[in-house]
Design an enzyme around this catalytic site. Structure first.
Site, PDB file in Angstrom:
ATOM      1  N   LYS A  32     -10.974   4.754  -3.061  1.00  0.00           N
ATOM      2  CA  LYS A  32     -10.102   5.271  -2.005  1.00  0.00           C
ATOM      3  C   LYS A  32      -9.011   6.162  -2.590  1.00  0.00           C
ATOM      4  CE  LYS A  32      -7.290   3.806   1.918  1.00  0.00           C
ATOM      5  NZ  LYS A  32      -6.026   3.120   2.149  1.00  0.00           N
ATOM      6  N   SER A  81       3.395  -1.465   1.557  1.00  0.00           N
ATOM      7  CA  SER A  81       3.240  -2.335   0.387  1.00  0.00           C
ATOM      8  C   SER A  81       2.997  -1.538  -0.887  1.00  0.00           C
ATOM      9  CB  SER A  81       2.098  -3.314   0.619  1.00  0.00           C
ATOM     10  OG  SER A  81       0.923  -2.633   0.976  1.00  0.00           O
ATOM     11  N   GLN A 110       0.904  -0.867  -3.934  1.00  0.00           N
ATOM     12  CA  GLN A 110      -0.540  -1.051  -3.960  1.00  0.00           C
ATOM     13  C   GLN A 110      -1.205  -0.137  -4.978  1.00  0.00           C
ATOM     14  OE1 GLN A 110      -2.062   1.626  -0.341  1.00  0.00           O
ATOM     15  NE2 GLN A 110      -0.517   0.152   0.303  1.00  0.00           N
ATOM     16  N   HIS A 126      -5.540   1.410  -5.583  1.00  0.00           N
ATOM     17  CA  HIS A 126      -6.899   1.392  -5.040  1.00  0.00           C
ATOM     18  C   HIS A 126      -7.891   1.388  -6.199  1.00  0.00           C
ATOM     19  CE1 HIS A 126      -4.946   2.089  -1.287  1.00  0.00           C
ATOM     20  NE2 HIS A 126      -4.363   3.166  -1.770  1.00  0.00           N
ATOM     21  N   HIS A 132       1.428   2.584  -6.336  1.00  0.00           N
ATOM     22  CA  HIS A 132       2.224   3.445  -5.462  1.00  0.00           C
ATOM     23  C   HIS A 132       2.681   2.708  -4.204  1.00  0.00           C
ATOM     24  CE1 HIS A 132      -1.943   3.826  -3.987  1.00  0.00           C
ATOM     25  NE2 HIS A 132      -1.417   4.024  -2.786  1.00  0.00           N
ATOM     26  N   ARG A 143      -2.813  -5.234  -3.321  1.00  0.00           N
ATOM     27  CA  ARG A 143      -1.372  -5.187  -3.058  1.00  0.00           C
ATOM     28  C   ARG A 143      -0.560  -5.981  -4.065  1.00  0.00           C
ATOM     29  NH1 ARG A 143      -3.919  -5.191   1.854  1.00  0.00           N
ATOM     30  NH2 ARG A 143      -3.500  -3.303   3.070  1.00  0.00           N
ATOM     31  N   GLU A 150      -6.331   9.026  -2.568  1.00  0.00           N
ATOM     32  CA  GLU A 150      -5.508   9.484  -1.444  1.00  0.00           C
ATOM     33  C   GLU A 150      -4.639  10.657  -1.874  1.00  0.00           C
ATOM     34  OE1 GLU A 150      -4.374   5.253   0.683  1.00  0.00           O
ATOM     35  OE2 GLU A 150      -3.132   5.913  -0.975  1.00  0.00           O
ATOM     36  N   LYS A 195       1.089  -9.303   3.536  1.00  0.00           N
ATOM     37  CA  LYS A 195      -0.368  -9.436   3.400  1.00  0.00           C
ATOM     38  C   LYS A 195      -0.756 -10.108   2.083  1.00  0.00           C
ATOM     39  CE  LYS A 195      -1.525  -5.382   6.198  1.00  0.00           C
ATOM     40  NZ  LYS A 195      -1.981  -4.002   6.109  1.00  0.00           N
TER      41      LYS A 195
HETATM   42 ZN   LIG Z   1      -2.534   3.777  -0.979  1.00  0.00          ZN
END
Ligand SMILES: [Zn+2]
Length: 424
Positions: free
Chosen positions: A137, A110, A112, A114, A277, A296, A139, A302
């Site tokens: 979060k 998806s 998304q 954070h 991203h 998302r 990444e 979802k």
């Molecule tokens: Zn991510």
């Protein structure tokens, strides 16, 4: 401290079989699992999406050392918090601050972003069912095979080009917002506001409107492709690919806003707070702070939280090339490459030992770390020589803070290792 002799031990890690994963032995996750454990059974028709190397409650790694009474890494760390290193232990309340993963992506994940810590805490309080914890979060993805993803907003000139060439996209953004964006190209202070307006207008279109425009667009681009015409002006190849994976999804239009980033093996992208991203295809190493908070925007069945997403994103246009995260070389170790993001929670090291070198020491650091062997075979021994083990592609080791590993390489072609840690 009890258990002092067991500062280095092998782990058996949890595989997540999400539907988007590469199938059977096409998956790098499956290849590593079967190489690391010859008894593992790989089902040829099942997806092997993620390997979780860490102590997350949804996938706590199992300790493979029968001298150790604790069953999992999470239990071991709880009983021996000193293994984290004193600074990490104090800063992260006795928890391993990162989750290390291998991902094998077959169909798009998806779109998304954070939240940062502040927004994560607010969302968690307001909507605990959608935002399970209060942590941020960040990444990092490091390609193992050629890897594709969407990341960050394109330069305004590129978005403007698509608004001109893709009338179906223009229709969703609307005349007013599109004209505003195109009129302020030379005025960087006004760009984020205009871009936010365009993206928000598109994301808030009624479903029947965007499904209709998407059908018109897909039909047109399919006909152009069938007639042998160049469809790059409509980003045709990617559009048709995403539409075949997620028909009727608003996320298919996001390719006109977001950069397509292609990573060669060893190249990385870092996804800080509020950066839109989506991973599209390929295998990568991933490291992240311990959290599940994801907002998302599409390409997903979802929950989509359009308002939160449109409010939080960083509307900072930048070219795709700027999304490749710089790797630094260690001045003291010619085989060590560092991916050190601007967050405290984790750092990833790539260790590439050439075929000519047979002895290598994984150096001691003031942090617990997790070491993954991607290529090669060796014997590994702790400093005290109390743990010696054979390691090869697919082996995952936990290394306590201040412990080093002496690696004697037995394979002819050198070795490739990735190590996740927390350098405070
Ligand atoms: Zn991510």
């Amino acid at each position: 401290m009890k258990g002092l002799s067991h500062q280095l031990f092998p782990l058996s890690c949890v595989v997540q079989k999400y539907a988007w994963g590469k199938v059977g032995l096409d998956s790098e996750v499956a290849k590593l699992v079967v190489s690391g454990d010859p008894l593992a059974v790989i089902e040829e028709d099942k997806p092997y999406a993620e390997l979780w190397m860490g102590a997350h409650p949804k996938g706590d790694a199992v300790i493979r050392d029968n001298r150790i009474s604790q069953k999992t890494l999470g239990q071991w760390i709880e009983d021996h918090p000193g293994c984290l290193g004193s600074k990490v232990k104090d800063t992260f309340q006795g928890q391993l601050p990162f989750l290390f993963k291998v991902l094998s992506v077959n169909i798009a994940l998806s779109i998304q972003a954070h939240p940062n810590r502040e927004l994560a805490a607010r969302l968690h309080t307001q909507f605990p069912e959608h935002y399970p914890d209060s942590n941020h979060k960040p990444e990092m993805a490091i390609a193992l095979t050629p890897f594709e993803g969407l990341c960050g907003f394109r330069p305004v000139e590129e978005i403007g080009g698509f608004l001109k060439k893709v009338p179906e996209f223009h229709a969703l953004v609307g005349n007013e917002a599109a004209e505003e964006l195109q009129s302020i190209v030379g005025d960087p202070l006004r760009v984020p506001g205009a871009l936010k307006k365009c993206f928000t207008r598109m994301m808030n279109c009624e479903k029947k409107v965007f499904v209709n425009q998407l059908n018109i667009l897909v039909k047109r681009v399919s006909e152009e492709a069938a007639a042998g015409k160049d469809t790059t002006g409509s980003n045709g190849e990617l559009l048709l690919r995403l539409h075949s994976q997620f028909p009727g999804d608003i996320g298919c239009f996001s390719i006109y806003f977001l950069n397509m980033v292609k990573l060669e093996p060893g190249e990385a992208m870092f996804l800080g707070a509020n950066e839109p991203h989506a991973y599209l295809f390929g295998d990568c190493i991933e490291c992240m702070a311990c959290s599940d908070n994801t907002v998302r925007a599409g390409l997903t069945p979802k929950y989509i939280d359009v308002n939160t997403l449109c409010e939080m994103l960083s509307y900072t246009p930048a070219p795709a090339s700027s999304k490749i995260f710089p790797v630094s070389r260690d001045p003291c170790d010619p085989f060590l490459f560092m991916y050190d993001p601007p967050v405290q929670d984790f750092t990833v090291m790539k260790i590439q030992v050439p075929a000519s070198v047979k002895q290598y020491t994984v150096s001691p650091i003031d942090s617990a770390s997790i070491l993954l062997v991607v290529q090669g075979e060796a014997t590994g021994a702790s400093t005290a020589g109390l743990s010696e083990m054979s390691i090869k592609s697919g082996s995952v080791l936990f290394i306590s803070a201040s412990e080093s590993v002496s690696v004697h390489i037995t394979s002819p072609a050198g070795m490739l290792l990735f190590r996740a840690c927390c350098l405070l």
